[in-house]
Write an enzyme that holds these catalytic residues in place. Structure first.
Site, PDB file in Angstrom:
ATOM      1  N   HIS A 188       0.842  -1.202   0.000  1.00 35.81           N
ATOM      2  CA  HIS A 188       0.000   0.000   0.000  1.00 35.81           C
ATOM      3  C   HIS A 188       0.879   1.256   0.000  1.00 35.81           C
ATOM      4  O   HIS A 188       1.245   1.793   1.052  1.00 35.81           O
ATOM      5  CB  HIS A 188      -0.923   0.007   1.227  1.00 35.81           C
ATOM      6  CG  HIS A 188      -2.037   1.003   1.123  1.00 35.81           C
ATOM      7  ND1 HIS A 188      -3.323   0.750   1.553  1.00 35.81           N
ATOM      8  CD2 HIS A 188      -2.078   2.259   0.609  1.00 35.81           C
ATOM      9  CE1 HIS A 188      -4.088   1.814   1.328  1.00 35.81           C
ATOM     10  NE2 HIS A 188      -3.345   2.738   0.760  1.00 35.81           N
ATOM     11  N   HIS A 246       1.687   5.060  -2.213  1.00 38.88           N
ATOM     12  CA  HIS A 246       1.298   6.046  -3.232  1.00 38.88           C
ATOM     13  C   HIS A 246       2.584   6.651  -3.807  1.00 38.88           C
ATOM     14  O   HIS A 246       3.277   7.380  -3.114  1.00 38.88           O
ATOM     15  CB  HIS A 246       0.421   7.138  -2.616  1.00 38.88           C
ATOM     16  CG  HIS A 246      -0.874   6.613  -2.054  1.00 38.88           C
ATOM     17  ND1 HIS A 246      -2.011   6.460  -2.825  1.00 38.88           N
ATOM     18  CD2 HIS A 246      -1.203   6.155  -0.827  1.00 38.88           C
ATOM     19  CE1 HIS A 246      -2.992   5.953  -2.068  1.00 38.88           C
ATOM     20  NE2 HIS A 246      -2.524   5.759  -0.854  1.00 38.88           N
ATOM     21  N   LEU A 247       2.876   6.320  -5.057  1.00 36.99           N
ATOM     22  CA  LEU A 247       4.107   6.828  -5.680  1.00 36.99           C
ATOM     23  C   LEU A 247       3.866   8.140  -6.421  1.00 36.99           C
ATOM     24  O   LEU A 247       4.811   8.800  -6.845  1.00 36.99           O
ATOM     25  CB  LEU A 247       4.707   5.779  -6.621  1.00 36.99           C
ATOM     26  CG  LEU A 247       5.282   4.531  -5.939  1.00 36.99           C
ATOM     27  CD1 LEU A 247       5.818   3.551  -6.974  1.00 36.99           C
ATOM     28  CD2 LEU A 247       6.373   4.878  -4.934  1.00 36.99           C
ATOM     29  N   ARG A 248       2.595   8.510  -6.571  1.00 40.99           N
ATOM     30  CA  ARG A 248       2.198   9.844  -7.082  1.00 40.99           C
ATOM     31  C   ARG A 248       2.514  10.116  -8.546  1.00 40.99           C
ATOM     32  O   ARG A 248       2.251  11.226  -9.020  1.00 40.99           O
ATOM     33  CB  ARG A 248       2.827  10.964  -6.239  1.00 40.99           C
ATOM     34  CG  ARG A 248       2.517  10.926  -4.767  1.00 40.99           C
ATOM     35  CD  ARG A 248       1.046  11.132  -4.484  1.00 40.99           C
ATOM     36  NE  ARG A 248       0.783  11.281  -3.050  1.00 40.99           N
ATOM     37  CZ  ARG A 248      -0.347  10.885  -2.472  1.00 40.99           C
ATOM     38  NH1 ARG A 248      -1.316  10.336  -3.179  1.00 40.99           N
ATOM     39  NH2 ARG A 248      -0.527  11.062  -1.185  1.00 40.99           N
ATOM     40  N   ASN A 266      -4.586   6.016  -7.519  1.00 42.14           N
ATOM     41  CA  ASN A 266      -5.132   7.384  -7.495  1.00 42.14           C
ATOM     42  C   ASN A 266      -4.117   8.433  -7.950  1.00 42.14           C
ATOM     43  O   ASN A 266      -3.894   9.437  -7.291  1.00 42.14           O
ATOM     44  CB  ASN A 266      -5.703   7.733  -6.117  1.00 42.14           C
ATOM     45  CG  ASN A 266      -4.655   7.739  -5.009  1.00 42.14           C
ATOM     46  OD1 ASN A 266      -3.589   7.142  -5.152  1.00 42.14           O
ATOM     47  ND2 ASN A 266      -4.960   8.397  -3.910  1.00 42.14           N
ATOM     48  N   ASP A 299      -8.580   3.000  -3.830  1.00 39.24           N
ATOM     49  CA  ASP A 299      -8.020   3.563  -2.605  1.00 39.24           C
ATOM     50  C   ASP A 299      -7.804   5.068  -2.679  1.00 39.24           C
ATOM     51  O   ASP A 299      -7.389   5.606  -3.700  1.00 39.24           O
ATOM     52  CB  ASP A 299      -6.687   2.904  -2.239  1.00 39.24           C
ATOM     53  CG  ASP A 299      -6.166   3.441  -0.917  1.00 39.24           C
ATOM     54  OD1 ASP A 299      -6.792   3.145   0.098  1.00 39.24           O
ATOM     55  OD2 ASP A 299      -5.179   4.193  -0.913  1.00 39.24           O
ATOM     56  N   HIS A 340      -5.767  -0.625   5.460  1.00 42.04           N
ATOM     57  CA  HIS A 340      -5.610   0.201   6.679  1.00 42.04           C
ATOM     58  C   HIS A 340      -6.770   0.143   7.680  1.00 42.04           C
ATOM     59  O   HIS A 340      -7.473   1.124   7.905  1.00 42.04           O
ATOM     60  CB  HIS A 340      -5.301   1.655   6.329  1.00 42.04           C
ATOM     61  CG  HIS A 340      -6.062   2.236   5.168  1.00 42.04           C
ATOM     62  ND1 HIS A 340      -7.433   2.145   5.037  1.00 42.04           N
ATOM     63  CD2 HIS A 340      -5.627   2.913   4.082  1.00 42.04           C
ATOM     64  CE1 HIS A 340      -7.795   2.755   3.926  1.00 42.04           C
ATOM     65  NE2 HIS A 340      -6.719   3.212   3.324  1.00 42.04           N
ATOM     66  N   ASP A 371       0.904   2.565   3.787  1.00 39.02           N
ATOM     67  CA  ASP A 371       0.075   3.642   3.240  1.00 39.02           C
ATOM     68  C   ASP A 371       0.910   4.921   3.060  1.00 39.02           C
ATOM     69  O   ASP A 371       0.467   6.013   3.398  1.00 39.02           O
ATOM     70  CB  ASP A 371      -1.169   3.904   4.103  1.00 39.02           C
ATOM     71  CG  ASP A 371      -2.206   4.773   3.383  1.00 39.02           C
ATOM     72  OD1 ASP A 371      -2.013   5.091   2.181  1.00 39.02           O
ATOM     73  OD2 ASP A 371      -3.214   5.142   4.019  1.00 39.02           O
TER      74      ASP A 371
HETATM   75 ZN   LIG Z   1      -6.694   4.323   1.627  1.00 36.99          ZN
END
Ligand SMILES: [Zn+2]
Length: 433
Positions: A65, A67-69, A99, A157, A237, A310
Site C-alpha cells: 500500500h 502512493h508513488l504519485r 489514485n 483507494d 488500513h 500507506d
Molecule cells: Zn486508503
C-alpha cells in the site's frame, strides 16, 4: 544481475519456510542458490561476501500500500524517489495505488508506470489498477486490459466505492483474473467533512469528527459482498476495534478476506491530533487506545495478515495549512519497520510473525511471487539490526516529501542492506559493500 553474493552468519528468518536459524544465504545471478551453515563462494568466482553476524536476514520486505504519485503528482513523489525511499526502508517490492493523475484505470497508464519503474526504479513496482473509471464510482475501469498489462490487484483507494452494486460487479469480475479487490473503507456520506476520529478528543480539539461506524459499515458491507461473490477481498488500513472483530469473524466463517494495518494506526491515538500537526491527519483517522490494542491483537493472531505503510507523500504547501484544509496522509516507507518493531516488542509479538506480515503474507494477499528465500526465488533480501536504535530525521528521507509526525522519534531497528534480485540497492552508512 550476474554474479555471486554470500551473506554470512546472519539469523535467517523466513516464515515462508518456517526458518529461523543462524546460517548463510548464497545468491547466484539474482536468485537464491542455497541456504545453509558454512557455505562458501565457489572457487574461481568473483563473489562478494556480506558479513551479517548479529543481524537478521529476511526475504525482501513487501509493502502493498504505497502512493508513488506518478503520473501527475511528481512534486510530492516520483517512481524514482519513492523507490529510493522504499529501498532505504528495507522494502524490495511495493504495490502502488491507482489514485494518480490521470488515474491508473486503463492499460496505457499501467504500461506507463511499469515502463517508468523498469527504467528508473531499483526495486519491484507492482501497479494496482482502479476499480472504477476515474475513481468516480460510476462504471468499472478497464480491468481486463489493465490485468493483461500487469496490474496485481484493483482498488479505488483514497476513495471508497460507495455503490454496492458496482462493488459486487467488481468482485464478481475480479474472479475471472483471480485478483484481489482492495477496499478503502470509509462511508463518504457518514465521513462528511470530518478530519479526525469522532469522540472525546474531537470535541476537545474543536475539530469535525469521523465516526468509527463510517469504516465499519463498509467493512461489513464488503465482507457480505465477498461472501456473496466468493471473490478475494482485502481490507486496507484497518483502524477500529470493531473492524478487527468483523474480519476475525469473517475469516472464521471461511470468507476470503485479508487485512492490513499501518504503522501509524498501530502506534498513535487521536490524542496526538491535539498538537494540530497536520501530519497526524490521515484517512482513516487515528483512533483510540482500545482500537490500537485491538489492531495489535489482530497483528499478533494473524487477523491482520499484513503490515502496509500507506506511504502518502504530500508537499509542504499541502500540509502547512489549517488542519481542516490539509490533505490526508503521511509518508511511511522510511519509518515503517522501526514502528512495526516497536509495536511488536511492546505487544510481545515474535520477530518471525512480524517478518511474516512484511514478506510472505502481503505477497500472498496480492498474489506476487515474492517474500520468500526458497531456492530459485528472486534474491530479494533485507538485512536489518533490531538492536540498534535510530532517530528519525525527516531531512534525511530519500522520499521527496517529509510529512511525518515521527520526526525526532527514537525507535528500534536499523536497515543494513536492501538487495533486489541480487543487487544491493541500499547499504546503511558504514556498510561493507
Ligand atoms: Zn486508503
Amino acid at each position: 544481475m550476474n554474479g555471486w553474493i554470500l551473506i554470512k552468519n546472519g539469523r535467517v528468518i523466513d516464515p515462508s519456510q518456517k526458518v529461523d536459524k543462524v546460517q548463510d544465504v548464497l545468491i547466484r545471478d539474482g536468485k537464491i542458490e542455497a541456504l545453509g551453515v558454512g557455505l562458501s563462494l565457489p572457487k574461481e568466482t568473483l563473489g562478494r561476501t556480506v558479513d551479517a553476524t548479529n543481524t537478521i536476514v529476511t526475504p525482501g520486505w513487501v509493502d502493498i500500500h504505497v502512493h508513488l504519485r506518478e503520473p501527475g503528482g511528481s512534486h510530492k513523489e516520483t517512481i524514482l524517489t519513492g523507490s529510493r525511499a522504499a529501498g532505504a526502508g528495507g522494502f524490495t517490492s511495493v504495490a502502488c495505488m491507482a489514485n494518480t493523475k490521470p488515474v491508473n484505470d486503463n492499460a496505457y497508464i499501467t504500461n506507463y508506470i511499469l515502463q517508468k519503474a523498469a527504467a528508473e526504479s531499483d526495486i519491484n513496482v507492482f501497479p494496482i489498477g482502479a476499480i472504477s473509471k476515474g475513481l468516480a464510482g460510476e462504471e468499472l475501469a478497464e480491468i481486463g486490459s489493465m490485468w493483461e498489462a500487469g496490474i496485481v490487484a484493483i482498488s479505488d483507494d483514497g476513495k471508497t466505492l460507495m455503490n454496492a452494486y458496482l462493488m459486487r460487479k467488481a468482485l464478481d469480475y475480479s474472479k475471472r483474473f483471480d485478483i484481489t479487490v482492495v477496499s478503502h473503507c470509509e462511508d463518504s456520506c457518514l465521513k462528511g467533512r470530518g478530519v479526525m476520529n469522532e469522540g472525546f478528543n474531537s470535541a476537545r480539539f474543536g475539530l469535525r469528527g469521523i465516526p468509527k461506524a463510517s469504516e465499519e459499515i463498509i467493512v461489513a458491507r464488503d465482507i457480505q459482498l465477498a461472501e456473496l461473490t466468493g471473490a478475494r477481498l482485502h481490507i486496507a488500513h484497518v483502524s477500529t476495534k470493531r473492524s478487527v472483530e468483523l474480519i476475525r469473524e469473517a475469516k472464521r466463517r471461511g470468507i476470503r478476506v485479508t487485512a492490513e494495518a499501518t504503522p501509524h494506526h498501530l502506534t498513535l491515538t487521536d490524542e496526538v491530533v491535539g498538537t494540530y500537526d497536520t501530519n497526524t491527519k490521515v484517512a482513516p483517522p487515528l483512533r483510540e487506545q482500545e482500537d490500537v490494542d485491538a489492531l495489535l491483537e489482530g497483528f499478533a493472531d494473524g487477523t491482520i495478515d499484513a503490515l502496509a505503510s500507506d506511504h502518502a507523500p504530500h508537499s509542504v504547501e499541502e500540509k502547512e495549512v489549517e488542519y481542516d484544509l490539509a490533505e490526508f496522509g503521511m509518508v511511511g516507507l522510511e519509518t515503517a519497520m522501526p514502528l512495526y518493531l516497536q509495536a511488536a516488542i511492546k505487544k510481545g509479538i515474535s520477530l518471525s510473525r512480524m517478518i511474516e506480515a512484511m514478506t510472505i503474507a502481503p505477497s500472498q494477499v496480492i498474489g506476487i511471487p515474492r517474500g520468500t528465500l526458497k531456492v530459485g526465488a528472486a534474491a530479494d533480501i533485507t538485512v536489518f539490526d533490531p538492536s540498534v536504535k535510530i532517530k528519525v530525521d525527516k531531512t534525511k528521507f530519500k522520499s521527496k516529501s517529509q510529512n511525518t509526525p515521527f520526526h525526532g522519534w527514537e525507535l528500534p531497528g536499523k536497515v543494513c542492506y536492501t538487495i533486489v534480485s541480487g543487487k544491493v540497492v541500499f547499504a546503511a552508512e558504514g556498510g561493507s559493500l
